[in-house]
Motif scaffolding. Structure first.
Motif, short mmCIF file in Angstrom:
data_model
loop_
_atom_site.label_atom_id
_atom_site.label_comp_id
_atom_site.label_asym_id
_atom_site.label_seq_id
_atom_site.Cartn_x
_atom_site.Cartn_y
_atom_site.Cartn_z
N LYS A 1 0.82 -1.20 0.00
CA LYS A 1 0.00 0.00 0.00
C LYS A 1 0.86 1.27 0.00
O LYS A 1 0.53 2.26 -0.67
CB LYS A 1 -0.95 0.00 1.20
N LEU A 2 1.95 1.25 0.75
CA LEU A 2 2.85 2.41 0.75
C LEU A 2 3.41 2.67 -0.65
O LEU A 2 3.47 3.82 -1.11
CB LEU A 2 3.98 2.21 1.76
N TRP B 1 0.78 4.32 -2.72
CA TRP B 1 0.42 5.70 -2.36
C TRP B 1 1.54 6.71 -2.58
O TRP B 1 1.26 7.90 -2.72
CB TRP B 1 0.00 5.74 -0.89
N TYR C 1 2.98 10.55 5.52
CA TYR C 1 4.16 10.75 4.68
C TYR C 1 4.50 12.24 4.72
O TYR C 1 3.65 13.09 4.46
CB TYR C 1 3.89 10.33 3.24
N PHE D 1 0.77 13.17 2.78
CA PHE D 1 -0.52 12.47 2.87
C PHE D 1 -0.64 11.72 4.20
O PHE D 1 0.36 11.43 4.86
CB PHE D 1 -0.76 11.53 1.69
N PHE E 1 -2.61 8.31 6.20
CA PHE E 1 -3.09 6.99 5.82
C PHE E 1 -3.39 6.11 7.02
O PHE E 1 -2.89 6.34 8.13
CB PHE E 1 -2.07 6.28 4.91
N ALA F 1 -2.85 2.10 7.42
CA ALA F 1 -2.25 0.96 6.72
C ALA F 1 -2.95 -0.35 7.05
O ALA F 1 -3.07 -1.23 6.19
CB ALA F 1 -0.76 0.86 7.07
N PRO G 1 -6.95 -0.62 4.63
CA PRO G 1 -6.02 0.42 4.17
C PRO G 1 -6.73 1.52 3.36
O PRO G 1 -7.56 1.25 2.51
CB PRO G 1 -5.04 -0.35 3.29
N CYS H 1 -5.83 5.83 1.95
CA CYS H 1 -4.90 6.95 1.90
C CYS H 1 -5.68 8.24 1.65
O CYS H 1 -6.63 8.26 0.86
CB CYS H 1 -3.88 6.72 0.77
N LYS I 1 -4.91 11.90 0.33
CA LYS I 1 -3.97 12.83 -0.29
C LYS I 1 -4.44 14.26 -0.05
O LYS I 1 -5.58 14.51 0.33
CB LYS I 1 -3.85 12.56 -1.80
N ASN J 1 -10.00 13.95 5.28
CA ASN J 1 -9.79 12.58 5.77
C ASN J 1 -10.80 12.18 6.84
O ASN J 1 -11.38 13.02 7.53
CB ASN J 1 -8.39 12.44 6.36
#
Length: 238
Positions: A62-63, A66, A118, A136, A138, A140, A144, A146, A148, A216
C-alpha cells in the motif's frame, strides 16, 4: 486499612505499552491475512534496529501504491523507533531533522490500527507550517486507505470581498501540511484546531480528526479521535 499505591514509573508504563502492542498487533494481522496485495511492496533494509511495523507485505504494498511516482522504487530505512530511542520529541527531531521524505507509522492501542503520515520535508521545530502537497495521511491496517492533499481552489473573477476573505481562510487551512513544535507534531488542520494526525511530546498520546487539508476520516477508527500510542517508527526513503 488503606493500601499504599505506588506511582507508576516510566519503565512500568513502557512495559504496559509493550504488552498491549503484542496483543493488538496479532489481532489486526489476523484480520488482514486474507487481503491479497495488489501492488509490488516497497522493500526495507534490515539494519541494527529491528523494523516491526513495515513487516506485513500488505502495508509495504500500500505504501508503494500511495507514494509519489518518483519514490515508488525507493527502499525504506528505519531512522527512529520508540523501542530503541525512547519516547520524546527531542529524540524524534534529532533523528529525523536531516531526512527529507519520511514515513511515520504508529500503533493505536485501543483499536490495533497501524496509521501514519508521509512527510515531504524534514521534521523540525518551526514557528511556521512547512511541507507541500505531496504529504498524505493513511491507515495501513486494517482497511487500508490513503488521504492525499485536497488542493486549493480559486475564488473566481466575480468574487466579493467576503468571498475573498473566506477563500484566504480556506487556503490557510488547506495548506496546513506539517507542524513541528517542541510540544507536538501534526499534519493537517480543521476549523476547530484539530489535526489529521497529532502526537504529543512524549509520543504516548495521539489525536486524529477530519481536516480541511486532506478531507480525511479519523485514522484511528470510527469515533476514535484520541488514543494511546504504541510503537512509533520513522523511515526515510532511499
Amino acid at each position: 486499612r488503606q493500601l499504599n499505591k505506588r506511582i507508576p514509573q516510566r519503565k512500568d508504563i513502557d512495559r504496559m505499552i509493550h504488552s498491549n502492542q503484542k496483543h493488538v498487533r496479532k489481532d489486526v494481522e489476523d484480520s488482514n491475512a486474507a487481503i491479497v496485495p495488489t501492488f509490488p511492496p516497497i522493500e526495507y533494509i534490515n539494519g541494527d534496529i529491528p523494523s516491526e511495523l513495515v513487516k506485513p507485505t500488505l502495508i509495504r504494498s500500500k505504501l508503494a501504491e500511495w507514494l509519489p511516482l518518483a519514490l515508488k522504487s525507493s527502499v525504506l530505512e528505519l531512522i527512529f523507533s520508540t523501542g530503541e530511542h525512547g519516547r520524546s520529541l527531542e529524540q524524534f527531531y534529532s533523528h529525523c531533522e536531516k531526512s527529507k521524505q519520511t514515513i511515520l507509522l504508529l500503533e493505536v492501542l485501543q483499536t490495533g490500527a497501524t496509521i501514519g503520515m508521509y512527510a515531504s520535508d524534514p521534521w523540525h521545530v518551526d514557528g511556521q507550517v512547512y511541507g507541500d502537497g505531496t504529504c498524505f495521511l493513511f491507515r495501513a491496517m486494517p482497511d487500508p486507505v490513503c488521504f492525499k492533499w485536497k488542493g486549493g481552489g480559486g475564488s473566481g473573477p466575480s468574487a466579493t470581498n467576503a468571498d475573498v476573505e473566506l477563500a484566504i481562510e480556506e487556503l490557510a487551512l488547506v495548506e496546513n501540511f506539517m507542524t513541528g513544535k517542541s510540544s507536538y507534531i501534526s499534519m493537517g488542520i480543521n476549523r476547530e484546531g484539530g489535526s489529521g494526525l497529532r502526537l504529543n511530546e512524549d509520543l504516548t498520546k495521539g489525536m486524529s480528526s477530519y481536516t480541511v487539508s486532506f478531507d480525511n476520516d479519523p485514522l484511528a477508527g470510527e469515533n476514535v479521535t484520541e488514543f494511546d500510542v504504541g510503537l512509533v517508527e520513522v523511515y526515510r526513503l532511499l
